[in-house]
Design a protein around this motif. Sequence first.
Motif, PDB file in Angstrom:
ATOM      1  N   LEU A  15     -10.295  -6.908  -2.651  1.00 15.17           N
ATOM      2  CA  LEU A  15     -11.554  -7.374  -2.076  1.00 15.17           C
ATOM      3  C   LEU A  15     -11.952  -6.551  -0.859  1.00 15.17           C
ATOM      4  O   LEU A  15     -13.117  -6.437  -0.527  1.00 15.17           O
ATOM      5  N   ARG A  16     -10.940  -5.990  -0.189  1.00 12.75           N
ATOM      6  CA  ARG A  16     -11.244  -5.183   0.977  1.00 12.75           C
ATOM      7  C   ARG A  16     -11.409  -3.722   0.617  1.00 12.75           C
ATOM      8  O   ARG A  16     -11.586  -2.870   1.494  1.00 12.75           O
ATOM      9  N   GLY A  17     -11.336  -3.455  -0.672  1.00 15.62           N
ATOM     10  CA  GLY A  17     -11.603  -2.103  -1.124  1.00 15.62           C
ATOM     11  C   GLY A  17     -10.464  -1.125  -0.930  1.00 15.62           C
ATOM     12  O   GLY A  17     -10.656   0.081  -1.022  1.00 15.62           O
ATOM     13  N   LEU A  18      -9.263  -1.646  -0.651  1.00 18.76           N
ATOM     14  CA  LEU A  18      -8.131  -0.746  -0.421  1.00 18.76           C
ATOM     15  C   LEU A  18      -7.381  -0.433  -1.711  1.00 18.76           C
ATOM     16  O   LEU A  18      -6.659   0.539  -1.801  1.00 18.76           O
ATOM     17  N   VAL A  19      -7.548  -1.321  -2.681  1.00 18.52           N
ATOM     18  CA  VAL A  19      -6.828  -1.166  -3.935  1.00 18.52           C
ATOM     19  C   VAL A  19      -7.833  -1.299  -5.071  1.00 18.52           C
ATOM     20  O   VAL A  19      -8.766  -2.087  -4.984  1.00 18.52           O
ATOM     21  N   THR A  77       7.499 -12.158  -5.023  1.00 18.26           N
ATOM     22  CA  THR A  77       7.257 -12.703  -6.361  1.00 18.26           C
ATOM     23  C   THR A  77       5.944 -12.150  -6.898  1.00 18.26           C
ATOM     24  O   THR A  77       5.081 -11.698  -6.139  1.00 18.26           O
ATOM     25  N   ALA A  78       5.803 -12.203  -8.206  1.00 10.51           N
ATOM     26  CA  ALA A  78       4.584 -11.700  -8.835  1.00 10.51           C
ATOM     27  C   ALA A  78       3.361 -12.434  -8.298  1.00 10.51           C
ATOM     28  O   ALA A  78       2.296 -11.847  -8.110  1.00 10.51           O
ATOM     29  N   GLY A  79       3.530 -13.733  -8.046  1.00  7.41           N
ATOM     30  CA  GLY A  79       2.410 -14.525  -7.519  1.00  7.41           C
ATOM     31  C   GLY A  79       1.953 -14.034  -6.173  1.00  7.41           C
ATOM     32  O   GLY A  79       0.766 -13.859  -5.927  1.00  7.41           O
ATOM     33  N   LYS A 125      -1.894 -10.907  -2.939  1.00  8.81           N
ATOM     34  CA  LYS A 125      -2.073  -9.876  -1.907  1.00  8.81           C
ATOM     35  C   LYS A 125      -2.932  -8.734  -2.437  1.00  8.81           C
ATOM     36  O   LYS A 125      -3.794  -8.211  -1.734  1.00  8.81           O
ATOM     37  N   LEU A 126      -2.680  -8.386  -3.701  1.00  2.00           N
ATOM     38  CA  LEU A 126      -3.469  -7.304  -4.298  1.00  2.00           C
ATOM     39  C   LEU A 126      -4.934  -7.705  -4.398  1.00  2.00           C
ATOM     40  O   LEU A 126      -5.833  -6.896  -4.187  1.00  2.00           O
ATOM     41  N   LEU A 127      -5.149  -8.980  -4.703  1.00  2.00           N
ATOM     42  CA  LEU A 127      -6.523  -9.448  -4.803  1.00  2.00           C
ATOM     43  C   LEU A 127      -7.224  -9.282  -3.455  1.00  2.00           C
ATOM     44  O   LEU A 127      -8.361  -8.838  -3.367  1.00  2.00           O
ATOM     45  N   LEU A 133       0.839  -1.202   0.000  1.00  2.00           N
ATOM     46  CA  LEU A 133       0.000   0.000   0.000  1.00  2.00           C
ATOM     47  C   LEU A 133       0.873   1.252   0.000  1.00  2.00           C
ATOM     48  O   LEU A 133       0.556   2.248  -0.637  1.00  2.00           O
ATOM     49  N   GLY A 134       2.000   1.163   0.731  1.00  2.00           N
ATOM     50  CA  GLY A 134       2.929   2.287   0.785  1.00  2.00           C
ATOM     51  C   GLY A 134       3.437   2.664  -0.598  1.00  2.00           C
ATOM     52  O   GLY A 134       3.444   3.838  -0.973  1.00  2.00           O
ATOM     53  N   TYR A 135       3.838   1.641  -1.387  1.00  2.00           N
ATOM     54  CA  TYR A 135       4.344   1.925  -2.736  1.00  2.00           C
ATOM     55  C   TYR A 135       3.270   2.590  -3.583  1.00  2.00           C
ATOM     56  O   TYR A 135       3.524   3.483  -4.376  1.00  2.00           O
ATOM     57  N   LEU A 136       2.002   2.104  -3.388  1.00  2.00           N
ATOM     58  CA  LEU A 136       0.930   2.592  -4.246  1.00  2.00           C
ATOM     59  C   LEU A 136       0.509   4.012  -3.903  1.00  2.00           C
ATOM     60  O   LEU A 136      -0.158   4.671  -4.693  1.00  2.00           O
TER      61      LEU A 136
END
Lengths: 399, 289
Positions: A382-386, A369-371, A376-378, A349-352
């Motif tokens: 889902l929690r509406g943060l991203v 890793t990308a995976g 994590k992004l998913l 979240l910090g990077y974003l």
Amino acid sequence: MTSLKNCKIITTLKPNIEEEYWLALTHAPGVGPVKFVRLLKHFGHPRGVFEADHDEWRAFKMNEVLINYLQNPNWQIVEKDMQWLTQSGSHLLTLEHPDYPPLLREIASAPPMLFIRGDCALLSSKQLAIVGTRHPSHEGEQTAREFAEYLSHQGLTITSGMALGIDGISHWGALRGTGKTIAVAGTGLDRVYPGSHRTLANKIAETGALISEFPPGTAVRRENFPQRSRIVSGLSLGTLVIEAPERSGALYAAAHATKQKRKVFVIPGSIYNPLVKGNHKLLKEGATLIETAADILKDLRIYRPAPENPNTIKTLPTPTKNSNIQKSKVLPLSQEVLGIETDEDARLLGYLKAGPLSIDNLVEQSGLTAGEISSKLLMLELRGLVAVQTGGLYAHTNY
Amino acid sequence: MKDPEYWLALAHAPRNLGSLLNHFGSPRHLFEAGPLEWRVHCADVIKYLQKPNWYAVENDIQWLAQTGNHLITLDHSDYPPFLREIYDPPPVLFVRGDTLLLKSPQLAIVGTRSASSEGEWTARTFAENLSNQGLTITSGLVFGIEGASHWGALAGQGKTIAVAGWGLDQIYPAEHSELTQKIVETGTIISELPPGTQIKRMHFRSRSRIISGLSLGTLLIEAPEYSGALDTVRFAIEQGREVFVIPGSIHNPLVKGCHQLIKEGAKLVENVNDILEELQNYHYIEAQH
């Protein structure tokens, strides 16, 4: 014909004379729980069995050995039982006693008599049986202890068979809770098996109850142990199986529970763990999968008002001195559910915050890793943060 | 196949227009029906029907001209019969590799992208064993359980189908380029999305329905709560297919979703035989032997 018996009545003048006949009939050769109940039905009460005449015994198709015994009951051994009962904390409950546990009375071969050390009233409380292997893994031990402790706090009495392994640990867990626990012994209550559980037995007698269908003096007999399982499950609303390998003795309790139309609760495990082969077999047969102690309460429809201590979260076990580290493991509320980010989530979240980024950017910045990032992004999404923007860029929703 | 360009134009529509084919009979009839008909049956896509993306269709046709690339339309005899049964089958499938594999008996294996090594090991060994038993292993080509399942099938008989959530002219994830190459050699990669389609979140969910829709059943290995893999399983349930789940420790957050499904009645699976026994009811497998 029963001079000795009559003599006894005259000499001792005990008000609980009926109990002595119950005991005498328990010691009769070839009379198990099922035959005992049949005799009761036919003759009305144990004394009736002894006082019937030869023709009536014959009509019941009794063999010579039994008839001989009925003519000459072993009053000496009954006397010993009665002596044991005079000890403080020792009780006897007959099948016809109003305090006889109602759930146990329902089962097919209910024990005609229960010998008890400890709190009699506990037998009629709501109980959960916890069973499992004698040789559990560390994880299994921990699960047993923490489920027992937590469910004890939720008002359930924990019932088990006092054997090594899961049984004993479940009792210890309940003792750390409210102390309400029932141990069903496979021997007479004048002895403790296994010997290493002497301290445990004494503790259980203090705040819980030790019970046995076998009169004092009954030694350790292998065949008595599976039989005892039917009482463990029969007393309980349900039976929780923690770590039972194939052909584990714990599966007897589960089988009895099924026959008695009680719930069978099962903790799953890795398919590579041989200690849970029996668990998985039960689950395939339709047992209820249990992940948290709350699952059991929900299934049994046991609801408790909010805990008195406002600091304890409802679904976590009430903390005790030693359980602080372990408690978070037994009933993990996932951090996602609680809305708490993990350190890595916070980093992402910090990077974003600086602006939308692609997964590749995030891989470079975070070293994950990308995976990992993708999942994590998913979660964050889902929690509406991203939020995902066109072109596959991820953005922090608050920036 | 008649009028491939109209089928391709269908693939570029903003939503799945497959359901309209029943009414209009063929893609060509749909595109030629005119605004009066469209207004009644599909008012939301009039704009597209008036001006289909013929430029993109031209690209598709060029892609299809390359060897090994195929187009299978809903009315084609090679269209996988199990997939045709689902609620919203894709009208066209872009295919790289062996088209006949699509009609073979398949088992889907899905799970989290961030799998544990035990989970990946399970995926690989189950896929290899089941592949050797004559099942085609179908999955979604991404990291974790899905990638491991494809590798397992390649170690077996090699019959594996990857359902991509992107256009087949791209390789995703980049680390899976070798895997993709191997799958094309002995298996098949398919997508309902035309070449050139970028990776988008929304495509992953709709891809899931194809993975489960192609298969007799779906095996779930490691799925935390809210895992995307659970979508595939939900689709399998909706589609009336078997659902198999591998359990794990209650202390392992990666299997929360698995346990949830077992609680809801999915079949707990410990070994390959548990799956084969269940699938024996389907004569498709016997036909293979």
